[in-house]
Design an enzyme around this catalytic site. Sequence first.
Site, PDB file in Angstrom:
ATOM      1  N   GLU A  88     -89.277  37.771 -38.892  1.00 37.01           N
ATOM      2  CA  GLU A  88     -89.990  36.669 -39.527  1.00 37.01           C
ATOM      3  C   GLU A  88     -89.072  35.509 -39.850  1.00 37.01           C
ATOM      4  OE1 GLU A  88     -91.029  39.323 -43.010  1.00 37.01           O
ATOM      5  OE2 GLU A  88     -90.638  37.429 -44.030  1.00 37.01           O
ATOM      6  N   CYS A 115     -84.519  44.416 -51.794  1.00 36.85           N
ATOM      7  CA  CYS A 115     -84.835  43.672 -50.568  1.00 36.85           C
ATOM      8  C   CYS A 115     -85.776  44.449 -49.655  1.00 36.85           C
ATOM      9  CB  CYS A 115     -83.536  43.366 -49.829  1.00 36.85           C
ATOM     10  SG  CYS A 115     -83.785  42.427 -48.316  1.00 36.85           S
TER      11      CYS A 115
HETATM   12  N1  SAH Z   1     -77.960  39.753 -45.724  1.00 42.55           N
HETATM   13  C1  SAH Z   1     -77.747  38.432 -46.258  1.00 42.55           C
HETATM   14  C2  SAH Z   1     -79.002  37.565 -46.149  1.00 42.55           C
HETATM   15  C3  SAH Z   1     -80.081  38.124 -46.993  1.00 42.55           C
HETATM   16  S1  SAH Z   1     -81.448  37.247 -47.566  1.00 42.55           S
HETATM   17  C4  SAH Z   1     -77.313  38.529 -47.704  1.00 42.55           C
HETATM   18  O1  SAH Z   1     -77.310  39.624 -48.238  1.00 42.55           O
HETATM   19  O2  SAH Z   1     -76.937  37.517 -48.273  1.00 42.55           O
HETATM   20  C5  SAH Z   1     -80.958  35.952 -48.551  1.00 42.55           C
HETATM   21  C6  SAH Z   1     -80.927  36.212 -50.050  1.00 42.55           C
HETATM   22  O3  SAH Z   1     -82.135  36.721 -50.591  1.00 42.55           O
HETATM   23  C7  SAH Z   1     -79.842  37.165 -50.447  1.00 42.55           C
HETATM   24  O4  SAH Z   1     -79.141  36.609 -51.531  1.00 42.55           O
HETATM   25  C8  SAH Z   1     -80.621  38.380 -50.883  1.00 42.55           C
HETATM   26  O5  SAH Z   1     -79.854  39.166 -51.761  1.00 42.55           O
HETATM   27  C9  SAH Z   1     -81.827  37.751 -51.515  1.00 42.55           C
HETATM   28  N2  SAH Z   1     -82.981  38.630 -51.678  1.00 42.55           N
HETATM   29  C10 SAH Z   1     -83.345  39.680 -50.933  1.00 42.55           C
HETATM   30  N3  SAH Z   1     -84.474  40.226 -51.398  1.00 42.55           N
HETATM   31  C11 SAH Z   1     -84.835  39.486 -52.454  1.00 42.55           C
HETATM   32  C12 SAH Z   1     -85.929  39.537 -53.354  1.00 42.55           C
HETATM   33  N4  SAH Z   1     -86.870  40.474 -53.253  1.00 42.55           N
HETATM   34  N5  SAH Z   1     -85.992  38.601 -54.317  1.00 42.55           N
HETATM   35  C13 SAH Z   1     -85.048  37.632 -54.420  1.00 42.55           C
HETATM   36  N6  SAH Z   1     -84.008  37.539 -53.610  1.00 42.55           N
HETATM   37  C14 SAH Z   1     -83.896  38.453 -52.630  1.00 42.55           C
END
Ligand code: SAH
Length: 346
Positions: A88, A115
């Site tokens: 997505e 996540c």
């Molecule tokens: N793998 C990378 C990219 C992930 S997504 C990383 O870990 O940085 C981007 C951001 O969204 C990351 O900071 C991740 O920790 C955050 N994230 C993931 N799930 C989330 C959620 N349910 N609520 C808020 N932030 C979230």
Amino acid sequence: MKKILQDLNYFELENLILSLGEKKFRAKQLYEGLMRGKKISQINVSPLLRENLLKEYEDEPVKIIKTLTSSDGTEKYLFGLADGNIIEGVLMKYKYGNTQCVSTQVGCRMGCKFCASTLSGLVRNLTSGEILSQVLVVNALHKEGARGVTNVVLMGSGEPLDNYNNTVSFLKNVSAEGGINISPRNISLSTCGIVPKIYALADEGLPVNLTISLHQTTDEGRARTMPIAKKYSIDEILKACAYYFEKTGRRYIFEYSLIEGENCDKQHAEELIKLLKGKPCHVNLIRLNEVKERTLKSTTDKQAYVFLGLLEKGGLSATVRRSAGADIGGACGQLRANYLDNENRE
Ligand code: SAH
């Protein structure tokens, strides 16, 4: 699955064309078509060349299979890959441009507790061309009349530094002059903190913005929600960030998702100030997107702003991230999870 033509840079494409016995200028035609988000079968080259390419290469490595549009203009996409996998993406519209969030893996193996992308583990890495194609197809949708994609964030599903080589090729190809040409300064790479790869990235000569998912102030606390914290300490991450700044001159960013009862008390603000004060960095506070498979809860908006106030008073540069597209839901991997759920039920 066939090969992916969008994996190739211009030079490699030229070599391929010459090896097929074609004239050099065909490479330019092909490249221009690909950068406009066209399928091989739609590009205006000789029918024989198209036919030869289609024997080996995917006509459409990434296609949009569903679009959701929010009242604030945010668009969310489900993309289908050639092997049937689903990823997505999101396009957020700001005054200064359009920011696209892209995925680097199908699923993820980092296992962060908040996540949705990691719920069923890693399926596979995306190739650089599959990452690039997400941008090409969305840009093609938008460039007529309005502005196309101006900024890219690697914050979709997957851990970009766990798919290092393909991610770096993507960064080079998306920023190549003559291509879609998105400057590295307009690209942010987000990582959960794979320290050796942060050093490697610093040495690539690609000044992208580095974003670290911190989410906690101590290693023990961090390890409760992020398994990677057992491997690399916050101290090691901070040293790698300092190196990144030294090499690229780019200020780095910490993402901090506020989780009720977990990381947003006064004590956490004080610890964060102690960790980060005086460093060339910015803190991005995110309101947790609650994932139905998880029990973690978000803070209220009010608490988020109280926490922000504490950080600012302590001398940190910080903001609460505007949440886009709330009415269409499905943030952070939830769109794909819902889609797969429905497929399984049918
Ligand atoms: N793998 C990378 C990219 C992930 S997504 C990383 O870990 O940085 C981007 C951001 O969204 C990351 O900071 C991740 O920790 C955050 N994230 C993931 N799930 C989330 C959620 N349910 N609520 C808020 N932030 C979230």
